[in-house]
Design an enzyme around this catalytic site. Structure first.
Site, PDB file in Angstrom:
ATOM      1  N   TYR A   1      -0.960   4.477   1.919  1.00 27.62           N
ATOM      2  CA  TYR A   1      -2.190   4.863   1.195  1.00 27.62           C
ATOM      3  C   TYR A   1      -2.146   6.313   0.732  1.00 27.62           C
ATOM      4  O   TYR A   1      -3.168   6.892   0.402  1.00 27.62           O
ATOM      5  CB  TYR A   1      -3.466   4.620   2.029  1.00 27.62           C
ATOM      6  CG  TYR A   1      -3.870   3.165   2.132  1.00 27.62           C
ATOM      7  CD1 TYR A   1      -3.099   2.158   1.577  1.00 27.62           C
ATOM      8  CD2 TYR A   1      -5.044   2.791   2.772  1.00 27.62           C
ATOM      9  CE1 TYR A   1      -3.467   0.830   1.670  1.00 27.62           C
ATOM     10  CE2 TYR A   1      -5.430   1.464   2.869  1.00 27.62           C
ATOM     11  CZ  TYR A   1      -4.645   0.488   2.327  1.00 27.62           C
ATOM     12  OH  TYR A   1      -5.028  -0.818   2.420  1.00 27.62           O
TER      13      TYR A   1
ATOM     14  N   HIS B   1      -4.158   0.081  -5.458  1.00 24.88           N
ATOM     15  CA  HIS B   1      -5.324   0.675  -4.796  1.00 24.88           C
ATOM     16  C   HIS B   1      -6.061   1.680  -5.681  1.00 24.88           C
ATOM     17  O   HIS B   1      -6.355   2.793  -5.233  1.00 24.88           O
ATOM     18  CB  HIS B   1      -4.898   1.337  -3.492  1.00 24.88           C
ATOM     19  CG  HIS B   1      -4.518   0.367  -2.429  1.00 24.88           C
ATOM     20  ND1 HIS B   1      -3.278  -0.210  -2.361  1.00 24.88           N
ATOM     21  CD2 HIS B   1      -5.218  -0.143  -1.384  1.00 24.88           C
ATOM     22  CE1 HIS B   1      -3.226  -1.013  -1.315  1.00 24.88           C
ATOM     23  NE2 HIS B   1      -4.386  -1.016  -0.714  1.00 24.88           N
TER      24      HIS B   1
ATOM     25  N   TYR C   1     -10.894  -5.218  -4.115  1.00 23.95           N
ATOM     26  CA  TYR C   1      -9.900  -4.530  -3.303  1.00 23.95           C
ATOM     27  C   TYR C   1      -8.515  -5.143  -3.537  1.00 23.95           C
ATOM     28  O   TYR C   1      -8.348  -6.356  -3.462  1.00 23.95           O
ATOM     29  CB  TYR C   1     -10.302  -4.652  -1.832  1.00 23.95           C
ATOM     30  CG  TYR C   1      -9.519  -3.750  -0.917  1.00 23.95           C
ATOM     31  CD1 TYR C   1      -9.341  -2.406  -1.220  1.00 23.95           C
ATOM     32  CD2 TYR C   1      -8.973  -4.231   0.256  1.00 23.95           C
ATOM     33  CE1 TYR C   1      -8.640  -1.573  -0.376  1.00 23.95           C
ATOM     34  CE2 TYR C   1      -8.270  -3.398   1.119  1.00 23.95           C
ATOM     35  CZ  TYR C   1      -8.102  -2.067   0.784  1.00 23.95           C
ATOM     36  OH  TYR C   1      -7.402  -1.242   1.627  1.00 23.95           O
ATOM     37  N   HIS C   2      -7.529  -4.281  -3.812  1.00 28.11           N
ATOM     38  CA  HIS C   2      -6.154  -4.701  -4.093  1.00 28.11           C
ATOM     39  C   HIS C   2      -5.984  -5.304  -5.476  1.00 28.11           C
ATOM     40  O   HIS C   2      -5.056  -6.085  -5.703  1.00 28.11           O
ATOM     41  CB  HIS C   2      -5.602  -5.657  -3.013  1.00 28.11           C
ATOM     42  CG  HIS C   2      -5.423  -4.999  -1.692  1.00 28.11           C
ATOM     43  ND1 HIS C   2      -5.329  -5.697  -0.512  1.00 28.11           N
ATOM     44  CD2 HIS C   2      -5.307  -3.686  -1.371  1.00 28.11           C
ATOM     45  CE1 HIS C   2      -5.192  -4.846   0.492  1.00 28.11           C
ATOM     46  NE2 HIS C   2      -5.168  -3.619  -0.005  1.00 28.11           N
TER      47      HIS C   2
ATOM     48  N   CYS D   1       0.815  -1.232   0.000  1.00 27.38           N
ATOM     49  CA  CYS D   1       0.000   0.000   0.000  1.00 27.38           C
ATOM     50  C   CYS D   1       0.842   1.271   0.000  1.00 27.38           C
ATOM     51  O   CYS D   1       0.681   2.146   0.843  1.00 27.38           O
ATOM     52  CB  CYS D   1      -1.035   0.007   1.094  1.00 27.38           C
ATOM     53  SG  CYS D   1      -0.496   0.304   2.733  1.00 27.38           S
TER      54      CYS D   1
ATOM     55  N   TRP E   1      -2.841   5.974   6.737  1.00 22.33           N
ATOM     56  CA  TRP E   1      -2.984   4.543   7.038  1.00 22.33           C
ATOM     57  C   TRP E   1      -1.735   4.020   7.748  1.00 22.33           C
ATOM     58  O   TRP E   1      -1.783   3.070   8.506  1.00 22.33           O
ATOM     59  CB  TRP E   1      -3.234   3.775   5.734  1.00 22.33           C
ATOM     60  CG  TRP E   1      -3.500   2.325   5.932  1.00 22.33           C
ATOM     61  CD1 TRP E   1      -4.682   1.750   6.293  1.00 22.33           C
ATOM     62  CD2 TRP E   1      -2.562   1.255   5.790  1.00 22.33           C
ATOM     63  NE1 TRP E   1      -4.539   0.390   6.380  1.00 22.33           N
ATOM     64  CE2 TRP E   1      -3.256   0.056   6.081  1.00 22.33           C
ATOM     65  CE3 TRP E   1      -1.210   1.194   5.447  1.00 22.33           C
ATOM     66  CZ2 TRP E   1      -2.632  -1.193   6.029  1.00 22.33           C
ATOM     67  CZ3 TRP E   1      -0.595  -0.047   5.401  1.00 22.33           C
ATOM     68  CH2 TRP E   1      -1.308  -1.229   5.699  1.00 22.33           C
TER      69      TRP E   1
HETATM   70 CU   LIG Z   1      -4.973  -1.918   1.008  1.00 20.48          CU
END
Ligand SMILES: [Cu+2]
Ligand SMILES: *[C@@H]1O[C@H](CO)[C@@H](O)[C@H](O)[C@H]1NC(C)=O
Ligand SMILES: *[C@@H]1O[C@H](CO)[C@@H](O)[C@H](O)[C@H]1NC(C)=O
Ligand SMILES: *[C@@H]1O[C@H](CO)[C@@H](O)[C@H](O)[C@H]1NC(C)=O
Ligand SMILES: *[C@@H]1O[C@H](CO)[C@@H](O)[C@H](O)[C@H]1NC(C)=O
Ligand SMILES: *[C@@H]1O[C@H](CO)[C@@H](O)[C@H](O)[C@H]1NC(C)=O
Length: 658
Positions: free
Chosen positions: A296, A600, A514-515, A252, A314
């Site tokens: 993030y 992301h 997600y991801h 991330c 994050w």
């Molecule tokens: Cu993530």
């Protein structure tokens, strides 16, 4: 102590022996196992007592074990006795506390008649003892054939305790099966990767570099390592390695391609670190740490070659993640506290931790950076001195759109497409909203047009700009829920940038939520990969990729369209404002798309510039945009498009500064 560890051991064996059996009749939102009654299995290689039939006997303590003969690739063939529409295959390696005989490298074929075979998946399974999955584009088949090409520890023999074959959900009767028409493009065979690719970048060697976290399948880390896998687009060779020398768990992070075509990765699980992937060496090295720890955040290479970052609570401290800028040449970071992070925050109830994530940064003219979202409030950032900002207006009536996407599909005109997203980081409905932002004059409030909604609501999807200016939207969920595949939007859709309309195109056969990541490739196709990173055996892990062939490369009958060819280019290292001469084999127009790096949903590297040319026969001359804020330094794909709109294979040119 002894009692305790014995207990742990028996618990462990219970987990090893029992869990896989439960999960191996797993129903997925997109696929369910087909009843195996009457099926048969055969093989070219087995040891006595370990026949192929043992992969179908409903007894996971019995298994097929290939011979200890290294000269033959072991093949396991399943006969389903009649045609089914199939979309997946799973197998459980033999159970045991000291696991061996686990297949890693493999190819998977299916067949209607047992003689003509179609490749549906190939690559590597995760190198562990969990259930192995291969999902692929639905196809009618009676036979499924797994060929083992590698074992986890390099042993010759491989095992399969039980297999399942999956049919799509919703069900498709084989008599009603119709392949997706070529007008919707086509997904290729599944590329199985030895990691869950949560981040990806295209490199100038035409290798896609993927990375996950400190483990191949799980994200909570910060332990100083990252698993990387590379996919060579020409040879299709897959390599993987663990990166520990840089003590950077690059899960991330911010990702940006620099002037030299290197991938600069900031923060993530190991918050302030900066690392660089150099395609020339195929390795990662350390750069100077950021002043603030971030995860993030977004980062973006700007016109003067520096890299701007903002946000990212994050990881590191919560809040105050104002701008910062990296001078690549000097290897130094400078604070830009005047680039106030409050400007980019959404109203996420979790505060900065979730509200300053994944900014939609667009470096533009005169070294300014436009932030188009995901907050509804938009901003111009100026990186001079200690940084400053100017009002960028509201994104129409859009809501906060965390993990939506934004793509600068015409950089000179300043046209940005924004799609989908969610008011919160997770656990809320996604939107179908789509807007076009026209930047107009830098430092002024741009115009925003709401365009027709997408057909499907999406969060965690990816958008990829194509050479013709259209943008393909891949995956996402209509209800955002990280680490899940329920509520997936499986159909993809294509934005027509002229008509500003949407067309649904070939659906995914593997959810990309997600991801997940997606990138344009130099052959004008699109790679889509990943999703998950939720731990060992987690069924939302997708250690795989698929390549989408857009409709422009297919004829109406599904054959390959004739492509134009770039015969020569006057230079491959050019400055903004330079003149370029391109010779083609047919009449053509041209666009440049910058190499992409993404994680992301954020890809600040990709953007498209249209070249306006004058022609002399089949030699075309164009003056490149003079403002490096439009033509960001670094590698770009130069595409020629013929009169029918079919793109060439790209020639890479590099935009260099003085
Ligand atoms: Cu993530
Ligand atoms: C399962 O297979 C094992 C190993 O071959 C065998 O010992 C056992 O009896 C089998 N179980 C059943 C229920 O058939
Ligand atoms: C598939 O469709 C055919 C023809 O409509 C029908 O006879 C058959 O029972 C169907 N099979 C399944 C599995 O639904
Ligand atoms: C980056 O650092 C180099 C070397 O110190 C310097 O020459 C250059 O001017 C800096 N670039 C910018 C845009 O400040
Ligand atoms: C950026 O900020 C500097 C310093 O305040 C100012 O001189 C410059 O004009 C600004 N740039 C733009 C494009 O507004
Ligand atoms: C969305 O997913 C949830 C499970 O997370 C499920 O209960 C719900 O039925 C799904 N909604 C739809 C429309 O599929």
């Amino acid at each position: 102590m002894i009692g305790c560890s014995l207990f742990t051991l028996s618990l462990l064996s219970l987990v090893l022996l029992v869990l896989p059996v439960q999960s191996q009749v797993q129903e997925f939102p997109w696929a369910r196992p087909i009843s195996r009654v009457g099926w048969t299995a055969s093989t070219n290689s087995f040891q006595t007592g370990f026949e192929a039939s043992r992969a179908l006997d409903n007894n996971f303590t019995s298994h097929w074990l290939s011979a200890n003969s290294p000269t033959v690739d072991p093949v396991l063939t399943i006969d389903l006795q009649r045609l089914h529409v199939v979309t997946g295959f799973s197998h459980l390696p033999r159970p045991g506390l000291t696991q061996t005989a686990v297949i890693t490298k493999h190819v998977l074929h299916v067949s209607e008649d047992g003689s003509l075979w179609t490749l549906v998946a190939q690559g590597f399974y995760l190198s562990d003892t969990t259930l192995k999955y291969s999902f692929f584009t639905p196809i009618p088949a009676r036979y499924v054939r797994l060929t083992a090409l590698g074992e986890m520890s390099g042993n010759p023999a491989v095992s399969v305790a039980e297999i399942q074959v999956y049919t799509p959900v919703p069900a498709v009767n084989v008599t009603d099966f119709r392949p997706v028409p070529p007008s919707q493009g086509r997904w290729g065979p599944t590329i199985q990767l030895p990691i869950v690719p949560a981040a990806a970048s295209l490199t100038v060697d035409h290798v896609v570099v993927f990375w996950s976290a400190y483990r191949t399948d799980e994200f909570p880390g910060g332990t100083g390592g990252t698993f990387t896998a590379t996919y060579d687009l020409s040879s299709r060779d897959i390599q993987s390695f663990e990166v520990t020398n840089i003590r950077h768990d690059m899960f991330c992070p911010g990702t940006s391609i620099d002037e030299q075509g290197r991938v600069i990765v900031t923060g993530g699980n190991d918050a302030p670190r900066t690392s660089v992937y150099n395609p020339a060496t195929g390795g990662w090295t350390s750069l100077s740490n950021m002043n603030r720890g971030r995860g993030y955040q977004s980062s973006a290479t700007i016109g003067d070659g520096r890299i701007f970052v903002i946000g990212g609570s994050w990881s590191g401290e919560n809040g105050n993640k104002h701008g910062e800028i990296y001078n690549v040449t000097a290897n130094t970071w400078a604070r830009l506290d005047g680039c106030d992070v409050a400007r980019i925050q959404t109203d996420d109830p979790r505060g900065p931790y979730s509200s300053d994530n994944h900014a939609w940064l667009f470096p533009w003219r005169r070294n300014l950076i436009f932030n188009a979202g995901p907050s509804t409030r938009m901003t111009w950032f100026n990186v001079t001195g200690r940084g400053s900002w100017r009002e960028g207006g509201m994104r129409g009536t859009d809501t906060d759109s965390m993990s939506g996407t934004a793509a600068l599909y015409d950089a000179e005109q300043g046209l940005i497409l924004t799609t989908g997203g969610c008011t919160r980081y997770s656990s809320a409905p996604s939107t179908r909203n789509a807007h076009v932002i026209q930047l107009g004059i830098e430092n002024q409030v741009p115009s925003v047009t709401r365009i027709p909604d997408m057909s499907h609501a999406r969060t965690y999807h990816n958008s990829v700009i194509l050479p013709n200016g259209n943008v393909v939207i891949i995956g996402g969920q209509f209800f955002a829920r990280s680490f899940q595949d329920s509520n997936s939007s499986m159909p993809c859709e294509l934005f027509d940038h002229i008509a500003r309309r949407w067309t649904v195109v070939a659906p995914l056969s593997i959810p990309r939520n997600y991801h997940s990541v997606a990138l344009l490739l130099p052959d004008a196709r699109v790679i889509s990969a990943g999703g998950g990173l939720c731990g060992r055996g987690c069924i939302w892990n997708h250690p795989d990729a698929q390549i989408w062939t857009p409709p422009y490369l297919l004829t109406s009958s599904g054959g390959e369209a004739a492509r134009p060819r770039i015969v020569s280019v006057s230079g491959t290292a050019l400055r903004p404002g330079a003149t370029i001469r391109i010779t083609t084999d047919v009449a053509a127009r041209f666009s440049l798309i910058r190499y992409g790096a993404t994680t992301h949903t954020v890809n600040t590297d990709q953007r498209r510039v249209v070249l306006r040319t004058t022609a002399s026969g089949l030699t075309y001359t164009a003056t490149l945009p003079a403002d490096a804020g439009i033509l960001i330094p670094g590698p770009w794909m130069l595409f020629a498009l013929n009169e029918a709109g079919v793109p060439s294979i790209a020639t890479t040119i590099r935009i260099v500064l003085g």
